[in-house]
Write a protein that holds these residues in place. Structure first.
Motif, short mmCIF file in Angstrom:
data_model
loop_
_atom_site.label_atom_id
_atom_site.label_comp_id
_atom_site.label_asym_id
_atom_site.label_seq_id
_atom_site.Cartn_x
_atom_site.Cartn_y
_atom_site.Cartn_z
N ARG A 1 0.78 -1.26 -0.07
CA ARG A 1 -0.09 0.04 0.03
C ARG A 1 0.98 1.26 0.06
NH1 ARG A 1 -4.27 -1.63 4.60
NH2 ARG A 1 -4.97 -3.57 3.67
N SER A 2 2.02 1.01 0.07
CA SER A 2 3.17 2.32 0.16
C SER A 2 3.20 2.80 -1.30
CB SER A 2 4.53 1.65 0.65
OG SER A 2 5.41 2.69 0.51
N LYS A 3 3.33 4.08 -1.41
CA LYS A 3 3.53 4.75 -2.78
C LYS A 3 5.05 4.51 -3.29
CE LYS A 3 3.54 9.34 -5.15
NZ LYS A 3 3.16 10.85 -4.81
N PHE A 4 5.95 4.73 -2.31
CA PHE A 4 7.39 4.71 -2.73
C PHE A 4 7.72 3.25 -2.78
CE2 PHE A 4 6.95 9.10 -1.13
CZ PHE A 4 7.94 9.57 -2.05
N SER A 5 7.43 2.41 -1.52
CA SER A 5 7.96 1.07 -1.75
C SER A 5 7.28 0.33 -2.84
CB SER A 5 7.60 0.37 -0.29
OG SER A 5 8.12 -0.90 -0.06
N ARG A 6 5.99 0.45 -3.17
CA ARG A 6 5.46 -0.12 -4.50
C ARG A 6 6.12 -0.12 -5.45
NH1 ARG A 6 0.63 1.63 -3.78
NH2 ARG A 6 0.74 3.31 -5.17
N VAL A 7 6.80 1.09 -5.86
CA VAL A 7 7.72 1.49 -6.98
C VAL A 7 8.76 0.36 -7.02
CG1 VAL A 7 8.83 3.18 -8.16
CG2 VAL A 7 6.90 3.72 -7.13
N VAL A 8 9.46 0.46 -5.93
CA VAL A 8 10.54 -0.42 -5.66
C VAL A 8 10.26 -1.66 -5.90
CG1 VAL A 8 12.49 -1.28 -4.19
CG2 VAL A 8 11.75 1.09 -4.05
#
Length: 555
Positions: free
Chosen positions: A538-545
Motif C-alpha cells: 500500500r506504500s507509494k514509494f515502496s510499491r515502485v521499488v
C-alpha cells in the motif's frame, strides 16, 4: 572500443540540408547509449518530472546512419535540429566504476569511512567526561555544559537535510575533506574558548560538519559494494557508530583527572586524531559516486574532441541544486508522515537512541554517586558500549545467514529476525540497569544492564539501515534521513532532562519508566515481520521499488 577523432564538418551539395560527419572519440572502457536507452539515474524523486521539448512539425526527423565509425546526421534547412546527446556509461568491468574497484581498495575506503564515523560518535561521549573541569574553568552550570552535547546531536539531525544534496553536485570525496577540516577547526575553537557560549556555538557547527561522517558513509558503502556484499561493511559501520561512543571515554576520563590537562586537552587530543584522519583521506579515499565520475569523463571527452554531444545522463536528468535541497528537506518528512514503516521504525529507534544518550550523560553521576568511582574509572565503564557492540556484531553473522536463507520467501522482512530479539533485549537491559541502582548491589550488575541494552541497540540500529534500504531502494537515503532526524532530535532532547528526571524520580524509577516504554514499543518489529509485505503493497514509494524488482526478475 577504439579511439577515433572528429573528422569533418562540411555542408552537403543538397540545397535543403547540411550533413555533419562525426567520428566519435570514445575513451577506453566507456560505451555510448542514445537518449532512449535505459541509463537513468535511479535516485530521482517521483514528484520531479523532466520535460523534453517537443519537436516542431516542420522539423525533419533525424536519422543516424553509422558506417565504419562515421555518424551522418541530417539537419533541416529551416533551422538546426538539436543533435541527440550521446550518453556515456561504463563498460562492464571498467575499473573506474566504483562497483568494480579491487577488494583491497574497497576495504581501505570502507575502513577509512568507518574511522570517520568512529570519530564522530566518540566526540559525543568524550565531551561529557570533561564536565567537571569545564564547569569550574568557564564558570557555567552543568545544564549549560549538557546543552553542548544536545547541540552536537542537533547538528547531526538537521544539517544533513540540506547538505546531503551536495554529494549530487560535487561528489562524496570533497565532502569528506570539508567535514574533516570543519571538525578540526571547531576543536580549536572549543579548546581555546573563554566562555560557555563559544563552546556551545562551536559544538553545533562541529556536529553539522561531523554529520557527513555519519550520513554519507552508508552511501559510500552502497557505492562500492554489491547488495549481497553489504552485510559485513554495514556491520562495521554500525560498530563504529555505537562502539565509538565507548572508545573515546576510555582515555578521556584519565585525561580529565590530570590537573595539567583536563577538558581542554580532551579537545586537543581529539583534534590530533582528526588531523591524522585528514592526512589519510587523500591517500586512501577515492570518489565513489559513479554519476560524478561519468560527468568528469564526459567533460573531458567534450574538451578533447570539441563535440558537445558527449554527456553523462545525470547532467541532463539531475535537478537543480535548489530543487535537490528542497527534495532532501521535504521527502524525509513526507516519508515520515505517509509511510507506516518509516514512521514506526523512526519512533522505535528515536526512543532507543534518546535513552542511549541519556545513558551517556548519566553514567558518570550514577557510578560516582552509588559506588564512588573517579572520572577515570567512569570512563572505563564505557567499555561496556564496545562489548555490547561486539556481541551485536557477532550475532549479526547469524542474522545474515537467516537473511540469505529466507529472503526468497520473506523478502526484506528477512532482515528482522534478530530485530525481534532486540525488542526484548532493550527493556531487559533497562530493567537490570534500573534495579541495580542500589549501593549494596555490586557495580558489575549495572555494567551487565548497560551491555545488554547496547547489544539490543546495535541490532536495532543495523536493522533500521538494512531493512529500510531493502524496502525503499533508490529512496532509501530519504527514508534513512527521516529516521536520522527523529533519532537525533531525541538525542538532542533527552539529555536536557536527564539529571532533573533522576533527581525527581530516582535512578530506579526513571529507568523503570524507560523500560516500560520500551515494552510498549516491543511489537513494532513483530508487526513488520508478519505484516510488512501488506504494508509495503500500500506504500507509494515502496510499491515502485517492488514493481521495479518484479520487472527485473521477469527479464
Amino acid at each position: 572500443m577504439k579511439d577515433t577523432e572528429v573528422k569533418a564538418i562540411r555542408p552537403s551539395l543538397s540545397p535543403g540540408t547540411s550533413t555533419i560527419f562525426v567520428e566519435p572519440e570514445v575513451e577506453e572502457g566507456v560505451i555510448i547509449k542514445n537518449a532512449n536507452s535505459d541509463a537513468a539515474e535511479p535516485d530521482i524523486d517521483p514528484r520531479i518530472t523532466f520535460s523534453k521539448q517537443p519537436a516542431s512539425s516542420k522539423e525533419k526527423e533525424v536519422e543516424l546512419n553509422v558506417k565504419e565509425g562515421i555518424t551522418e546526421v541530417d539537419i533541416d534547412h529551416d533551422g538546426p535540429q538539436p543533435l541527440e546527446p550521446l550518453y556515456i556509461d561504463f563498460e562492464p568491468g571498467d575499473p573506474r566504476n566504483p562497483i568494480n574497484f579491487s577488494r583491497s581498495k574497497k576495504w581501505a575506503i570502507t575502513a577509512l569511512a568507518c574511522f570517520s564515523t568512529l570519530l564522530a560518535s566518540s566526540n559525543a561521549s568524550t565531551y561529557t567526561l570533561g564536565f567537571d573541569s569545564m564547569i569550574i574553568d568557564l564558570n557555567c552550570t552543568e545544564f549549560q555544559a549538557t546543552i553542548g552535547l544536545s547541540l552536537y546531536t542537533l547538528g547531526f539531525g538537521v544539517v544533513p537535510l540540506v547538505t546531503a544534496s551536495f554529494s549530487e553536485e560535487i561528489g562524496r570525496q570533497p565532502l569528506y575533506y570539508i567535514s574533516a577540516s570543519g571538525v578540526l577547526l571547531m576543536y580549536i575553537g572549543i579548546a581555546l574558548a573563554h566562555n560557555i557560549q563559544t563552546v556551545l556555538i562551536s559544538r553545533f557547527i562541529q556536529g553539522a560538519f561531523a554529520s557527513t561522517w555519519a550520513t554519507m558513509v552508508g552511501g559510500t558503502i552502497a557505492d562500492i559494494w554489491q547488495t549481497h556484499e553489504r552485510g559485513l561493511p554495514m556491520s562495521l559501520f554500525s560498530v563504529a557508530a555505537i562502539g565509538g561512543s565507548g572508545f573515546g571515554p576510555l582515555y578521556a576520563g584519565w585525561i580529565q583527572m590530570n590537573p595539567r590537562l583536563q577538558w581542554r586537552w580532551i579537545q586537543w587530543i581529539q583534534m590530533i586524531i582528526t588531523g591524522f584522519y585528514l592526512v589519510l583521506v587523500p591517500l586512501i579515499s577515492r570518489e565513489t559516486r559513479s554519476s560524478i565520475i561519468l560527468t568528469r569523463i564526459a567533460r573531458r571527452m567534450r574538451q578533447k574532441t570539441g563535440n558537445p554531444r558527449y554527456r553523462a545522463r545525470v547532467e541532463d536528468e539531475r535537478a537543480k541544486l535548489s530543487t535537490l535541497i528542497w527534495v532532501s528537506c521535504t521527502r524525509p518528512i513526507l516519508l515520515l508522515t505517509t509511510e507506516p514503516i518509516v514512521a514506526s521504525f523512526s519512533l522505535w529507534i528515536g526512543f532507543v537512541w534518546g535513552v542511549f544518550f541519556c545513558m551517556i550523560e548519566s553514567i558518570g553521576s550514577v557510578f560516582k554517586t552509588l559506588h564512588g568511582f573517579n572520572t577515570g574509572q567512569v570512563g572505563t565503564v564505557f567499555v561496556t558500549f564496545m562489548i555490547g557492540t561486539l556481541f551485536g556484531f557477532c550475532t549479526n553473522f547469524f542474522q545474515e545467514r537467516l537473511y540469505r536463507k529466507n529472503y526468497p520467501n520473506r523478502g526484506p522482512e528477512a532482515r528482522l529476525y534478530y530485530a525481534c530479539g532486540a525488542a526484548i533485549l532493550v527493556p531487559c537491559g533497562m530493567f537490570i540497569y534500573a534495579w541495580s541502582t542500589f549501593t549494596d548491589v555490586p557495580w558489575i550488575a549495572l555494567t551487565i544492564g548497560i551491555t545488554i541494552f547496547v547489544h539490543g541497540t546495535f541490532i536495532i540500529y543495523l536493522a533500521v539501515f538494512t531493512y529500510l534500504a531493502d524496502c525503499y531502494g533508490p529512496f532509501a537515503s530519504s527514508a534513512l534521513a527521516g529516521q536520522s532526524l527523529c533519532r537525533n532530535i531525541a538525542a538532542t532532547a533527552f539529555p536536557l532532562f536527564t539529571q532533573q528526571m533522576y533527581a525527581e524520580m530516582s535512578y530506579k524509577w526513571a529507568n523503570t519508566m524507560f523500560g516500560c516504554i520500551a515494552c510498549l514499543l516491543m511489537p513494532i518489529p513483530f508487526i513488520l515481520f508478519f505484516y510488512g509485505p501488506r504494508i509495503r503493497a500500500r506504500s507509494k514509494f515502496s510499491r515502485v521499488v517492488m514493481q521495479t524488482l518484479e520487472e527485473s526478475q521477469k527479464k
